[in-house]
Motif scaffolding. Structure first.
Motif, PDB file in Angstrom:
ATOM      1  N   GLY A  29       0.819  -1.214   0.000  1.00 38.13           N
ATOM      2  CA  GLY A  29       0.000   0.000   0.000  1.00 38.13           C
ATOM      3  C   GLY A  29       0.851   1.261   0.000  1.00 38.13           C
ATOM      4  N   ALA A  30       1.885   1.274   0.822  1.00 34.60           N
ATOM      5  CA  ALA A  30       2.767   2.438   0.883  1.00 34.60           C
ATOM      6  C   ALA A  30       3.545   2.604  -0.416  1.00 34.60           C
ATOM      7  CB  ALA A  30       3.724   2.314   2.072  1.00 34.60           C
ATOM      8  N   ALA A  31       3.992   1.495  -0.995  1.00 35.22           N
ATOM      9  CA  ALA A  31       4.742   1.558  -2.252  1.00 35.22           C
ATOM     10  C   ALA A  31       3.851   2.030  -3.394  1.00 35.22           C
ATOM     11  CB  ALA A  31       5.347   0.191  -2.571  1.00 35.22           C
ATOM     12  N   ARG A  32       2.608   1.584  -3.385  1.00 32.52           N
ATOM     13  CA  ARG A  32       1.665   2.020  -4.424  1.00 32.52           C
ATOM     14  C   ARG A  32       1.421   3.536  -4.284  1.00 32.52           C
ATOM     15  NH1 ARG A  32      -2.306  -2.054  -4.218  1.00 32.52           N
ATOM     16  NH2 ARG A  32      -1.167  -3.129  -5.845  1.00 32.52           N
ATOM     17  N   GLU A  33       1.226   3.999  -3.061  1.00 31.74           N
ATOM     18  CA  GLU A  33       1.004   5.425  -2.814  1.00 31.74           C
ATOM     19  C   GLU A  33       2.197   6.266  -3.278  1.00 31.74           C
ATOM     20  OE1 GLU A  33      -0.409   7.909   1.013  1.00 31.74           O
ATOM     21  OE2 GLU A  33       1.582   6.980   1.253  1.00 31.74           O
ATOM     22  N   ALA A  34       3.405   5.749  -3.050  1.00 28.84           N
ATOM     23  CA  ALA A  34       4.627   6.482  -3.411  1.00 28.84           C
ATOM     24  C   ALA A  34       4.989   6.300  -4.886  1.00 28.84           C
ATOM     25  CB  ALA A  34       5.779   6.016  -2.533  1.00 28.84           C
ATOM     26  N   HIS A  35       4.189   5.538  -5.613  1.00 24.35           N
ATOM     27  CA  HIS A  35       4.413   5.284  -7.039  1.00 24.35           C
ATOM     28  C   HIS A  35       5.764   4.607  -7.294  1.00 24.35           C
ATOM     29  CE1 HIS A  35       0.833   7.590  -7.864  1.00 24.35           C
ATOM     30  NE2 HIS A  35       1.319   8.565  -7.126  1.00 24.35           N
ATOM     31  N   VAL A  36       6.134   3.685  -6.412  1.00 22.67           N
ATOM     32  CA  VAL A  36       7.371   2.926  -6.602  1.00 22.67           C
ATOM     33  C   VAL A  36       7.121   1.432  -6.758  1.00 22.67           C
ATOM     34  CG1 VAL A  36       8.820   4.632  -5.414  1.00 22.67           C
ATOM     35  CG2 VAL A  36       7.868   2.712  -4.117  1.00 22.67           C
ATOM     36  N   LEU A  37       5.870   1.016  -6.586  1.00 24.57           N
ATOM     37  CA  LEU A  37       5.532  -0.392  -6.719  1.00 24.57           C
ATOM     38  C   LEU A  37       5.595  -0.800  -8.190  1.00 24.57           C
ATOM     39  CD1 LEU A  37       4.515  -3.000  -5.307  1.00 24.57           C
ATOM     40  CD2 LEU A  37       2.206  -2.226  -5.854  1.00 24.57           C
ATOM     41  N   VAL A  38       6.283  -1.878  -8.465  1.00 25.26           N
ATOM     42  CA  VAL A  38       6.297  -2.453  -9.806  1.00 25.26           C
ATOM     43  C   VAL A  38       5.179  -3.483  -9.822  1.00 25.26           C
ATOM     44  CG1 VAL A  38       7.632  -3.737 -11.522  1.00 25.26           C
ATOM     45  CG2 VAL A  38       8.785  -2.035 -10.068  1.00 25.26           C
ATOM     46  N   GLU A  39       4.102  -3.118 -10.473  1.00 22.48           N
ATOM     47  CA  GLU A  39       2.878  -3.947 -10.451  1.00 22.48           C
ATOM     48  C   GLU A  39       3.063  -5.200 -11.287  1.00 22.48           C
ATOM     49  OE1 GLU A  39       0.014  -3.384  -8.791  1.00 22.48           O
ATOM     50  OE2 GLU A  39       0.025  -1.256  -8.333  1.00 22.48           O
ATOM     51  N   HIS A  40       2.557  -6.294 -10.747  1.00 24.25           N
ATOM     52  CA  HIS A  40       2.503  -7.565 -11.453  1.00 24.25           C
ATOM     53  C   HIS A  40       1.037  -7.989 -11.479  1.00 24.25           C
ATOM     54  CE1 HIS A  40       6.831  -8.054 -11.430  1.00 24.25           C
ATOM     55  NE2 HIS A  40       6.834  -7.745 -10.162  1.00 24.25           N
ATOM     56  N   ALA A  41       0.664  -8.798 -12.408  1.00 22.07           N
ATOM     57  CA  ALA A  41      -0.713  -9.240 -12.522  1.00 22.07           C
ATOM     58  C   ALA A  41      -1.202  -9.942 -11.258  1.00 22.07           C
ATOM     59  CB  ALA A  41      -0.873 -10.171 -13.722  1.00 22.07           C
ATOM     60  N   SER A  42      -0.284 -10.542 -10.503  1.00 17.67           N
ATOM     61  CA  SER A  42      -0.685 -11.316  -9.316  1.00 17.67           C
ATOM     62  C   SER A  42      -0.782 -10.472  -8.057  1.00 17.67           C
ATOM     63  CB  SER A  42       0.295 -12.454  -9.085  1.00 17.67           C
ATOM     64  OG  SER A  42       1.600 -11.932  -8.840  1.00 17.67           O
ATOM     65  N   GLU A  43      -0.446  -9.189  -8.084  1.00 23.51           N
ATOM     66  CA  GLU A  43      -0.506  -8.335  -6.889  1.00 23.51           C
ATOM     67  C   GLU A  43      -1.910  -7.904  -6.593  1.00 23.51           C
ATOM     68  OE1 GLU A  43       1.754  -7.910  -4.732  1.00 23.51           O
ATOM     69  OE2 GLU A  43       3.478  -8.589  -5.820  1.00 23.51           O
TER      70      GLU A  43
END
Length: 85
Positions: free
Chosen positions: A71-85
């Motif tokens: 959640g924090a990584a998504r908010e900071a726009h640093v999460l590398v999204e994968h289809a399974s997340e």
């Protein structure tokens, strides 16, 4: 204190160059959150840091910290999204 190993690593892009890191434990996540974090001080950042520290002390499951870190990584726009997340 334990590492608080995650069931699956969380991939994030950090630093000026956007280096890819695979965060595999609450300890690694806490170190990253406590360092140069883009949205340090936000509610999600604080929750994730607390969850990671609690996972390291065995108070909560490591994957609860993993979810908070995502959640924090998504908010900071640093999460590398994968289809399974």
């Amino acid at each position: 204190m334990t590492q608080g190993w995650f069931s699956r690593p969380v991939t994030v892009s950090v630093g000026v160059a956007g280096a890819i890191r695979h965060i595999s434990s609450a300890q690694q996540a806490a170190e990253l959150l406590a360092g140069q974090w883009r949205d340090a001080g936000s509610a999600l950042h604080g929750s994730a840091l607390r969850a990671c520290r609690r996972a390291m002390s065995g108070e909560v499951p490591a994957d609860a910290a993993r979810d908070a870190f995502i959640g924090a990584a998504r908010e900071a726009h640093v999460l590398v999204e994968h289809a399974s997340e």
